[in-house]
Design a protein around this motif. Structure first.
Motif, PDB file in Angstrom:
ATOM      1  N   THR A  16      -9.370  16.180  39.652  1.00  0.00           N
ATOM      2  CA  THR A  16      -9.835  17.433  40.249  1.00  0.00           C
ATOM      3  C   THR A  16     -10.314  18.348  39.137  1.00  0.00           C
ATOM      4  N   LYS A  17     -11.343  19.077  39.426  1.00  0.00           N
ATOM      5  CA  LYS A  17     -11.880  20.020  38.456  1.00  0.00           C
ATOM      6  C   LYS A  17     -11.398  21.420  38.825  1.00  0.00           C
ATOM      7  N   PRO A  18     -11.068  22.223  37.819  1.00  0.00           N
ATOM      8  CA  PRO A  18     -10.643  23.587  38.132  1.00  0.00           C
ATOM      9  C   PRO A  18     -11.806  24.399  38.692  1.00  0.00           C
ATOM     10  N   ALA A  19     -11.459  25.360  39.509  1.00  0.00           N
ATOM     11  CA  ALA A  19     -12.483  26.244  40.066  1.00  0.00           C
ATOM     12  C   ALA A  19     -12.962  27.196  38.983  1.00  0.00           C
ATOM     13  N   VAL A  20     -14.245  27.397  38.935  1.00  0.00           N
ATOM     14  CA  VAL A  20     -14.823  28.338  37.982  1.00  0.00           C
ATOM     15  C   VAL A  20     -14.704  29.735  38.575  1.00  0.00           C
ATOM     16  N   PRO A  21     -14.156  30.686  37.817  1.00  0.00           N
ATOM     17  CA  PRO A  21     -14.065  32.055  38.336  1.00  0.00           C
ATOM     18  C   PRO A  21     -15.452  32.583  38.718  1.00  0.00           C
ATOM     19  N   ALA A  22     -15.536  33.222  39.858  1.00  0.00           N
ATOM     20  CA  ALA A  22     -16.821  33.732  40.353  1.00  0.00           C
ATOM     21  C   ALA A  22     -17.479  34.678  39.344  1.00  0.00           C
ATOM     22  N   GLU A  23     -16.678  35.489  38.666  1.00  0.00           N
ATOM     23  CA  GLU A  23     -17.230  36.427  37.685  1.00  0.00           C
ATOM     24  C   GLU A  23     -17.983  35.713  36.570  1.00  0.00           C
ATOM     25  N   SER A  24     -17.538  34.502  36.241  1.00  0.00           N
ATOM     26  CA  SER A  24     -18.163  33.787  35.131  1.00  0.00           C
ATOM     27  C   SER A  24     -19.528  33.220  35.482  1.00  0.00           C
ATOM     28  N   GLU A  25     -19.856  33.184  36.763  1.00  0.00           N
ATOM     29  CA  GLU A  25     -21.149  32.638  37.184  1.00  0.00           C
ATOM     30  C   GLU A  25     -22.265  33.683  37.215  1.00  0.00           C
ATOM     31  N   LYS A  26     -21.900  34.940  37.034  1.00  0.00           N
ATOM     32  CA  LYS A  26     -22.916  35.987  37.030  1.00  0.00           C
ATOM     33  C   LYS A  26     -23.703  35.917  35.722  1.00  0.00           C
ATOM     34  N   PRO A  27     -25.018  36.066  35.784  1.00  0.00           N
ATOM     35  CA  PRO A  27     -25.799  36.041  34.540  1.00  0.00           C
ATOM     36  C   PRO A  27     -25.525  37.288  33.703  1.00  0.00           C
ATOM     37  N   CYS A  28     -25.667  37.133  32.411  1.00  0.00           N
ATOM     38  CA  CYS A  28     -25.502  38.282  31.521  1.00  0.00           C
ATOM     39  C   CYS A  28     -26.696  39.219  31.699  1.00  0.00           C
ATOM     40  N   PRO A  29     -26.444  40.512  31.684  1.00  0.00           N
ATOM     41  CA  PRO A  29     -27.557  41.447  31.848  1.00  0.00           C
ATOM     42  C   PRO A  29     -28.468  41.452  30.628  1.00  0.00           C
ATOM     43  N   ALA A  30     -29.710  41.743  30.870  1.00  0.00           N
ATOM     44  CA  ALA A  30     -30.679  41.869  29.775  1.00  0.00           C
ATOM     45  C   ALA A  30     -30.395  43.164  29.016  1.00  0.00           C
ATOM     46  N   PRO A  31     -30.808  43.234  27.767  1.00  0.00           N
ATOM     47  CA  PRO A  31     -30.645  44.496  27.031  1.00  0.00           C
ATOM     48  C   PRO A  31     -31.392  45.629  27.733  1.00  0.00           C
ATOM     49  N   VAL A  32     -30.974  46.829  27.436  1.00  0.00           N
ATOM     50  CA  VAL A  32     -31.618  48.010  28.005  1.00  0.00           C
ATOM     51  C   VAL A  32     -33.096  48.003  27.627  1.00  0.00           C
ATOM     52  N   THR A  33     -33.949  48.326  28.581  1.00  0.00           N
ATOM     53  CA  THR A  33     -35.378  48.442  28.303  1.00  0.00           C
ATOM     54  C   THR A  33     -35.634  49.803  27.687  1.00  0.00           C
ATOM     55  N   LEU A  34     -36.192  49.784  26.501  1.00  0.00           N
ATOM     56  CA  LEU A  34     -36.461  51.039  25.811  1.00  0.00           C
ATOM     57  C   LEU A  34     -37.795  51.614  26.262  1.00  0.00           C
ATOM     58  N   PRO A  35     -37.873  52.941  26.333  1.00  0.00           N
ATOM     59  CA  PRO A  35     -39.149  53.566  26.711  1.00  0.00           C
ATOM     60  C   PRO A  35     -40.185  53.352  25.616  1.00  0.00           C
TER      61      PRO A  35
END
Length: 62
Positions: free
Chosen positions: A5-24
């Motif tokens: 059996t494989k452990p369940a992956v935490p849902a939080e870990s499947e979220k993509p990392c946010p891109a850096p802030v877009t500078l003006p």
């Protein structure tokens, strides 16, 4: 019979990392620099926590 059996992956870990802030497209103030840097640093920390949780869920050392 052996069942793997494989452990369940935490849902939080499947979220993509946010891109850096877009500078003006202009010169930014010292306050904006600090605010944008702070936002990026916070996002990186949250993303690392999710990544570490996924690694831990699969039993791999960090």
């Amino acid at each position: 019979m052996l069942v793997e059996t494989k452990p369940a992956v935490p849902a939080e870990s499947e979220k993509p990392c946010p891109a850096p802030v877009t500078l003006p497209n202009r010169a930014i103030t010292a306050k904006e620099t600090t605010d944008f840097w702070g936002a990026d640093r916070s996002a990186l920390r949250v993303c690392e926590q999710r990544r570490a949780a996924a690694v831990q869920a699969f039993g791999r050392p960090q």
